[in-house]
Write a protein that holds these residues in place. Structure first.
Motif, short mmCIF file in Angstrom:
data_model
loop_
_atom_site.label_atom_id
_atom_site.label_comp_id
_atom_site.label_asym_id
_atom_site.label_seq_id
_atom_site.Cartn_x
_atom_site.Cartn_y
_atom_site.Cartn_z
N ALA A 102 0.82 -1.21 0.00
CA ALA A 102 0.00 0.00 0.00
C ALA A 102 0.86 1.26 0.00
O ALA A 102 0.47 2.28 -0.58
N GLY A 105 1.94 1.94 -3.44
CA GLY A 105 0.82 2.38 -4.27
C GLY A 105 0.69 3.89 -4.35
O GLY A 105 -0.06 4.40 -5.19
N LEU A 278 -4.62 -2.80 -9.08
CA LEU A 278 -4.08 -1.98 -8.00
C LEU A 278 -4.72 -2.32 -6.66
O LEU A 278 -4.08 -2.20 -5.60
N ALA A 279 -5.97 -2.74 -6.70
CA ALA A 279 -6.62 -3.18 -5.47
C ALA A 279 -6.01 -4.49 -4.98
O ALA A 279 -5.86 -4.70 -3.77
N PRO A 282 -1.28 -3.42 -4.93
CA PRO A 282 -1.05 -1.96 -4.96
C PRO A 282 0.38 -1.58 -5.34
O PRO A 282 0.61 -0.47 -5.83
N TRP A 283 1.34 -2.48 -5.14
CA TRP A 283 2.73 -2.17 -5.49
C TRP A 283 2.93 -1.99 -7.00
O TRP A 283 3.95 -1.46 -7.43
#
Length: 668
Positions: A102, A105, A278-279, A282-283
């Protein structure tokens, strides 16, 4: 209205059923919890069907050899207490320790992940860390289906491999590699009904293409492509070879000749749409570098989401893929192989650059020392007054080289015959060397594996190749020495006649050469006795010249050479190293220049290099003969003369006797 609703409901039911089936029966594929669309379900099936089989290279007890890294689960480094996120400033400021997915992200352009260790001096730190991570996390590959807006009728199925370290010439933290399968299909569901049209394996700054069904593309069960990551660099290759890189193929050599047993990495599916992946991961929004920031090509890489193949895969394939890779030919044609010297030189140069990258003072010091050494060696000798005859006279090593070159120019047909004879001897050696290489390391795509079938024959052939190579050089030294001895006596000389003369002394020549080689071999077995081996090699370096010119036995020739070099060991060792080194280096240096400056094939370059080597070695042999004459010329008054001569000379080379020096006979 009811019909439309019922159709929509049927699609939802079908999608749910497919997702359940994939979850229950899709081996090795992790379903993405955030993506349940029909396209994602079909894409997961596609990822399962074409999941790659990976054949990493053998590891070794020494962490500097073999392969010590494997495709790693990114989760192994996220949240790891030894990893830090740092900013783009110098010195880099710490943003956060143990960054999570996260955290990455948040994009952080220009930032980087810092792993434990120093990429410029890696030692075993990264290999040990990788072993710890892989003991907890299984090998993983990330599968993603990408669309290209410019090619709506095609899809790219991509598999991404993450390694925590690139242990190649350009060592750096983090390494992302990939393979791509291109489909002529608008949707993943359509792709399930057809085969890929092309495959691309990432290799350094480019990729190599294969058509589906090409002989070089190895498949398991008809759909799973086999990938051979090169040792250290992880460049993805199609087979077991030694590959030569110059340009988009990297700079240096990639080795895939010793693969381990195949592994089947766990496939982590990455959803189609950015919001969904991305959910889930996230990286994948991270815009920084997956490894420590360093200068030039020692920098850590960016992630998959920053590559052109992620957003425009078909366009990237059309602009960067090539149809083949350059392989290093098995065996050398004649003399040191330019390609093998290139591989070793690039590796050595990279190590030197890595050691001095953050020590500019050391790099400057080394360059200054090299320039000073070359200047000193060239300035401490004489190059003029280098007439080839008389041979029996004092000469500086520069004059010995100049005399040898002039002799070649005056007798081109004679020395050309020696070069041709050297070629004939070497062709026999090369043929055996290629047979030995083929038996030792036959590529699987050219026949059955031979890893355990021919070890004894390969060892025997290797021994024969070594003995023939030694014999070739001994004969060359002998015929050139005999030529110069005859010319100095004013006798007519032909290449065939000289060879016949050398054959008559084959027994003492063989005994002396055998003793010389055996002693050197024994002394080089142990590190502690290597200095003795070097001393012995120089002190007996003129054994062939003594035996030919003074017509003595092998044992006497070895003793005589030792006496000639006594008290002048350094003054003999340095000129010999320079003369022999120049002779050996001419071909490979020209080959390296051609490798870097042209697009010629390695085979053609090795041919050119071999021709130059064949021409240079008789000149080097003549220069060694002149060095022998310099040592053997007695400079003390009234102490006699070198056997076979009727003249004596002062230190400056002027003849004391009142008759003319012999002239070169017409070329025969």
């Amino acid at each position: 209205m009811r019909t439309r609703y019922r159709g929509h409901l049927d699609r939802v039911i079908l999608s749910s059923a497919l997702l359940v089936l994939v979850a229950l029966f899709g081996p090795g594929v992790e379903p993405a919890s955030a993506a349940t669309s029909p396209d994602d379900v079909a894409a997961q099936q596609l990822a399962e069907r074409y999941a790659p089989v990976v054949k990493l290279q053998d590891s070794a007890a020494n962490c500097a050899d073999g392969e010590h890294f494997r495709p790693t689960d990114v989760e192994a480094v996220l949240g790891n207490q030894q990893v830090a996120l740092r900013g783009p400033w110098r010195p880099p400021d710490l943003i956060k320790t143990q960054p999570q997915g996260a955290d990455l992200g948040l994009r952080y352009p220009g930032h980087f992940l810092d792993f434990p260790g120093d990429p410029l001096r890696p030692g075993c730190d990264y290999a040990d860390w990788s072993a710890q991570l892989n003991a907890e996390y299984g090998a993983t590959v990330y599968a993603h289906v990408a669309r290209d807006a410019a090619y709506p009728g095609q899809l790219s199925l991509e598999y991404w491999f993450f390694y925590i370290f690139n242990d190649y010439n350009n060592t750096h933290e983090g390494d992302w590699e990939s393979i791509q399968l291109i489909f002529d299909a608008a949707t993943p569901a359509d792709a399930l009904t057809t085969a890929p049209t092309a495959v691309g394996y990432s290799q350094h700054g480019g990729a190599e293409r294969a058509r589906w069904g090409d002989a070089k593309l190895e498949l398991v069960d008809g759909t799973h492509p086999v990938v051979y990551p090169a040792a250290g660099s992880h460049a993805n290759k199609y087979g077991q070879r030694l590959y030569l890189g110059r340009g988009s193929e990297g700079l240096g050599c990639d080795d895939t000749t010793r693969p381990q047993a195949a592994i089947n990495p766990k496939v982590a599916y990455v959803p189609l749409n950015s919001a969904d992946y991305l959910a889930e991961y996230p990286w994948l929004g991270f815009e920084g570098r997956w490894g420590e920031r360093q200068r030039s090509f020692f920098d850590g890489p960016t992630g998959p989401n920053m590559k052109a193949s992620w957003t425009a895969p078909i366009q990237d394939a059309e602009s960067t893929w090539r149809d083949d890779s350059t392989t290093v030919p098995a065996g050398a044609l004649l003399g040191p192989s330019s390609t093998n010297v290139f591989c070793a030189a690039v590796g050595t140069g990279s190590n030197l650059l890595r050691e001095t990258l953050d020590r500019t003072w050391l790099l400057g010091l080394l360059l200054a020392a090299l320039v000073a050494l070359v200047w000193f060696a060239a300035s401490r000798t004489r190059w003029t007054d280098a007439d080839p005859l008389p041979a029996r006279r004092p000469r500086a090593w520069g004059q010995a080289v100049s005399s040898a070159i002039r002799l070649f120019r005056r007798q081109p047909r004679l020395f050309g015959g020696f070069a041709a004879a050297l070629g004939v001897f070497s062709l026999i050696t090369v043929s055996l060397a290629r047979l030995e290489a083929a038996r030792r390391d036959a590529p699987t795509d050219l026949g059955a594996p031979t890893e355990n079938a021919t070890g004894l024959w390969a060892s025997i052939l290797a021994l024969v190749v070594t003995l023939l190579t030694i014999a070739t050089y001994v004969v060359l030294l002998a015929v050139v020495m005999r030529t110069l001895d005859q010319l100095d006596r004013g006798a007519p000389v032909t290449a065939a006649g000289v060879l016949r003369d050398v054959v008559t002394i084959r027994a003492p020549l063989a005994r002396a050469a055998t003793q010389y080689v055996v002693v050197l071999f024994v002394l080089t077995i142990f590190v502690a006795t290597i200095p003795l081996a070097i001393y012995y090699a120089v002190s007996r370096a003129f054994v062939v010249q003594v035996l030919v010119a003074e017509q003595c036995s092998g044992g006497t020739a070895l003793k005589r050479s030792r006496r000639l070099v006594a008290r002048r060991w350094w003054r003999t060792a340095v000129p010999l190293a320079l003369v022999v080194g120049l002779g050996l280096a001419v071909g490979p240096i020209a080959g390296i220049i051609l490798l870097l400056a042209t697009d010629w094939s390695p085979t053609l370059i090795n041919v050119v290099s071999s021709i130059l080597f064949a021409l240079a070695m008789p000149i080097a042999a003549a220069a060694v003969a002149y060095l022998y004459f310099d040592r053997a010329t007695d400079r003390s008054p009234g102490s006699g003369e070198l056997p076979g001569a009727a003249r004596t000379y002062s230190r400056d080379g002027q003849e004391r006797a009142a008759h003319d020096s012999p002239s070169l006979p017409p070329d025969s």
